[in-house]
Each structure stands twice: as C-alpha cells, then as structure tokens.
Motif scaffolding. Structure first.
Motif, PDB file in Angstrom:
ATOM      1  N   LYS A   1       2.704   2.387   9.088  1.00 20.37           N
ATOM      2  CA  LYS A   1       2.562   1.082   9.755  1.00 20.37           C
ATOM      3  C   LYS A   1       1.751   0.105   8.910  1.00 20.37           C
ATOM      4  N   GLU A   2       0.640   0.569   8.341  1.00 23.85           N
ATOM      5  CA  GLU A   2      -0.206  -0.327   7.562  1.00 23.85           C
ATOM      6  C   GLU A   2       0.457  -0.734   6.246  1.00 23.85           C
ATOM      7  N   SER A   3       1.142   0.198   5.590  1.00 21.00           N
ATOM      8  CA  SER A   3       1.823  -0.151   4.338  1.00 21.00           C
ATOM      9  C   SER A   3       2.959  -1.134   4.586  1.00 21.00           C
TER      10      SER A   3
ATOM     11  N   LYS B   1       3.091  -3.430   6.959  1.00 24.08           N
ATOM     12  CA  LYS B   1       2.497  -4.752   7.193  1.00 24.08           C
ATOM     13  C   LYS B   1       2.195  -5.456   5.873  1.00 24.08           C
ATOM     14  N   ILE B   2       1.673  -4.693   4.918  1.00 15.80           N
ATOM     15  CA  ILE B   2       1.273  -5.283   3.636  1.00 15.80           C
ATOM     16  C   ILE B   2       2.494  -5.760   2.858  1.00 15.80           C
TER      17      ILE B   2
ATOM     18  N   LYS C   1       5.467  -6.538   3.868  1.00 10.65           N
ATOM     19  CA  LYS C   1       6.199  -7.629   4.513  1.00 10.65           C
ATOM     20  C   LYS C   1       5.504  -8.965   4.290  1.00 10.65           C
ATOM     21  N   THR C   2       4.196  -8.928   4.054  1.00 12.92           N
ATOM     22  CA  THR C   2       3.420 -10.161   3.884  1.00 12.92           C
ATOM     23  C   THR C   2       3.297 -10.574   2.425  1.00 12.92           C
TER      24      THR C   2
END
Length: 370
Positions: free
Chosen positions: A248-250, A252-253, A255-256
């Motif tokens: 989940k955290e990877s 988010k990164i 995609k931004t």
C-alpha cells in the motif's frame, strides 16, 4: 524483474515513458485445498530427484573434483519422468535450480530435501495454461482462491507450485504485462530507517508499524508451549500484514512521483548486528523491490538506487560538511541539527532523503522537479 532500459530514462524525465515496453511480473495465487494430495506426491518425487543429483554431484566431487553442469545432471535423470510421475520439464527445472543454487552458495553439494522441506514443483514456460477460470498442468485443472487480471491465452513463463509452512499451496506464474505509459514529473528521495520506515524528501514520514515486535509476546507464549501450528500461524500473519502494508505504501509513492530515488542501505549487513530484529521487521529489501517494479508497472516512472554515504551529514541546502553535523553511531540520537555554514535546521532523516534525491537527479542528468 527487468531493470529500466537506458533508452527509457530520458523519456521518463519528460513525464512520459517509452511506449510499447513490457515487463515480466510473477503472480502468486493461492490454490484451493482440493489439489494438495497430488501436489504433495509430485513434491516428494521432486525431492527424490534433488537428492539423486545431489548425491551424483557429491560422488563426482569426491572422485574427480569436478562440478556437474545442469546438462550433465539432465542426462543422469533422462527417461525417469514416467516412473516418477513428473513432467520431464519439471525434472529439467530441478536440475537447473540445483546448479544455480550450488553456484550461488558456492558449495560443492547442497543440503538434502526431506519431509521438513517445503513442497516445491517447478515447471517450464508454456507447460501451464490458463483458460480464464483455472490453470492446467499435466492434464489436471487447478483452481485458485482469487484470480488476478491474467489475460486468457497469455503465455505463462517458467514458474512453480510451492507450499508454505502451514501446508497451503500457491502457484507462482510469471506473465508479460505492459508498462504504464505516463508518469508524474514529480521526483522524491527516500531514506530508509527503523523508527520510520521511510523519510521522504518532501518532509513526509512513513512510520514503521513493527508487526513482529507487536506479536513477539504471543509468539513467545506459543513457542514455550510448543504449539508449533500456532507459532507458524503468527509468523504467517506477521509476514502478510507487513507485505500488505509495504504494498500500500509503495503504491502511494509511485502513483504520486514519477522518479523515485532510494538509498542503498544494506539490510543484510544490518541483519548481522544487534538491530537484526528491527531491520528484518522493517522489510527494507521488499520495500525497495516493490518500488522498483511498481514504478514501471503502475506509475510509468523509474526507481533508482544510489549510495547514501554521508547523506545524513551533508547539508542539503548548501552542500557543505559542517562541524555541527551528526557523526556516526555516537550521534545517532541527534535527530535535528543546525548547519554552521548556512544556518539551516535539518531533520536528520529528511535531510538524508533530500541528498539522496540530489544524487538521483545527477545520475539522470536532469534538474529538480517539485
């Protein structure tokens, strides 16, 4: 996993990746429990093949100090597929995996596979097919608990069936998929840590959830009571929670940010220190791997790994090495410091992330993007 090609990097700097690129990813799908009996039978036969070629290698080394190639091992095992109830290509893949493992570990021969070895049945490219509902191997249909977005008729690469410590079987199948065709122009540097899993050059921090530490008391209770099944279940839950969090955290990164630059801190070296439990609980290597392939698969960008040497001590504003900088293990508790040369106040980890980003930008030959 393929690394980004040099030709793709200039296009990524402009925010758009090169069209038509593909990458191979491996889907891990849990099989329904109705298939376990046949898979365990094949796994025992695979263990027999492994032990046979291991004995052949051991005897050859003792007699003539020679290493057997995988082609020599395949000649030793030729014609045994019907007797063992295995696909001929499975036997060939066992020989190949054996020689690769022997080279990797730099051993003359390897450990034997027995009852305690986790089940494993490899296969070659094209020998597992998918019809949209189930996978077919050696005439048997294998249904999975959940289906991913695998196109019908796709050529599936060389993979394997494998069992975990709780006896659950999985299908690991590589598939060629297209890369994302566009990427954000934003760039970010990441400094990996223990208290905070990652500090970003934007000032954000991802707190390390420490799943193993949170389950350590329950795990100790189960182990002292010799409840092995309970202990295995706790280990599996910890691993699954950590993997879910990192995914989940990877995502988010990537995609931004179109370009992700991460420090090359060595998890294996830190795992040999007193910080071993915390390092393994953080999952640095898994996090970097996820950033690497998701940057291409989901974000259309690129992930770079650069040296983090002196990244904590260099001032990210003026680039100097001031006398007030934190130095080594002695100043590990110094989380905030002021640069004597320019007066900037730095958060230790965010400063390191900004220096890591600068190194990544220099390697790309581009300027900073917000």
């Amino acid at each position: 996993m393929k690394e980004p090609t040099a030709s793709a990097i200039p296009a990524l700097q402009d925010g758009v990746s090169e069209p038509g690129l593909t990458m191979q990813i491996t889907y891990k799908l849990r099989l329904r429990d109705t298939h376990t009996a046949e898979l365990y039978r094949q796994a025992r036969a695979v263990n027999f093949v492994w032990n046979y070629i291991n004995q052949a290698q051991r005897r050859t080394w003792q007699e003539s100090r020679r290493f057997l190639s995988r082609f020599a091992l395949q000649r030793f095992t030729a014609g045994t597929s019907q007797e063992l109830g295995l696909h001929a290509h499975t036997i060939q893949q066992v020989c190949r995996a054996y020689t690769e493992a022997r080279r990797t570990h730099r051993k003359t021969y390897l450990r034997w596979r027995g009852r305690r070895s986790l089940g494993w049945v490899p296969f070659s490219t094209g020998h597992v097919t998918f019809d949209g509902e189930a996978f077919t191997f050696r005439g048997a249909r294998y249904r999975t608990m959940h289906l991913r977005e695998i196109p019908v008729g796709a050529v599936l690469g060389a993979g394997s069936f494998n069992a975990d410590a709780r006896g659950r079987w999985y299908l690991n199948v590589p598939v060629e998929v297209p890369e994302a065709t566009s990427a954000s122009v934003s760039q970010v540097g990441i400094d990996l840590g223990l208290k905070d899993l990652a500090a970003l050059s934007t000032g954000e921090k991802i707190v390390a959830p420490c799943f193993y530490r949170a389950s350590e008391a329950a795990l100790g209770t189960a182990q002292r009571a010799r409840k092995t099944k309970r202990a295995r279940a706790i280990h599996a839950k910890v691993a699954n929670r950590r993997k879910d969090f990192l995914h989940k955290e990877s995502l988010k990164i990537v995609k931004t940010h179109g370009v992700v630059v991460v420090g090359n801190v060595s998890a294996s070296k830190f795992a040999r220190t007193t910080m071993a439990k915390s390092v393994l609980d953080a999952g640095w290597s898994s996090f970097r791997d996820m950033l690497r392939y998701k940057s291409r698969l989901r974000g259309g960008g690129v992930c770079l790994e650069v040296s983090e040497r002196l990244s904590t001590q260099v001032c990210s504003e003026c680039g100097s090495l001031p006398a007030s900088r934190p130095k080594g293990i002695a100043d590990l508790r110094q989380r905030v410091w002021r640069c004597d040369d320019c007066g900037s106040v730095h958060d230790r980890d965010v400063n390191a992330a900004r220096n890591i980003l600068r190194l990544g930008q220099q390697s790309l030959g581009g300027g900073a993007h917000g």
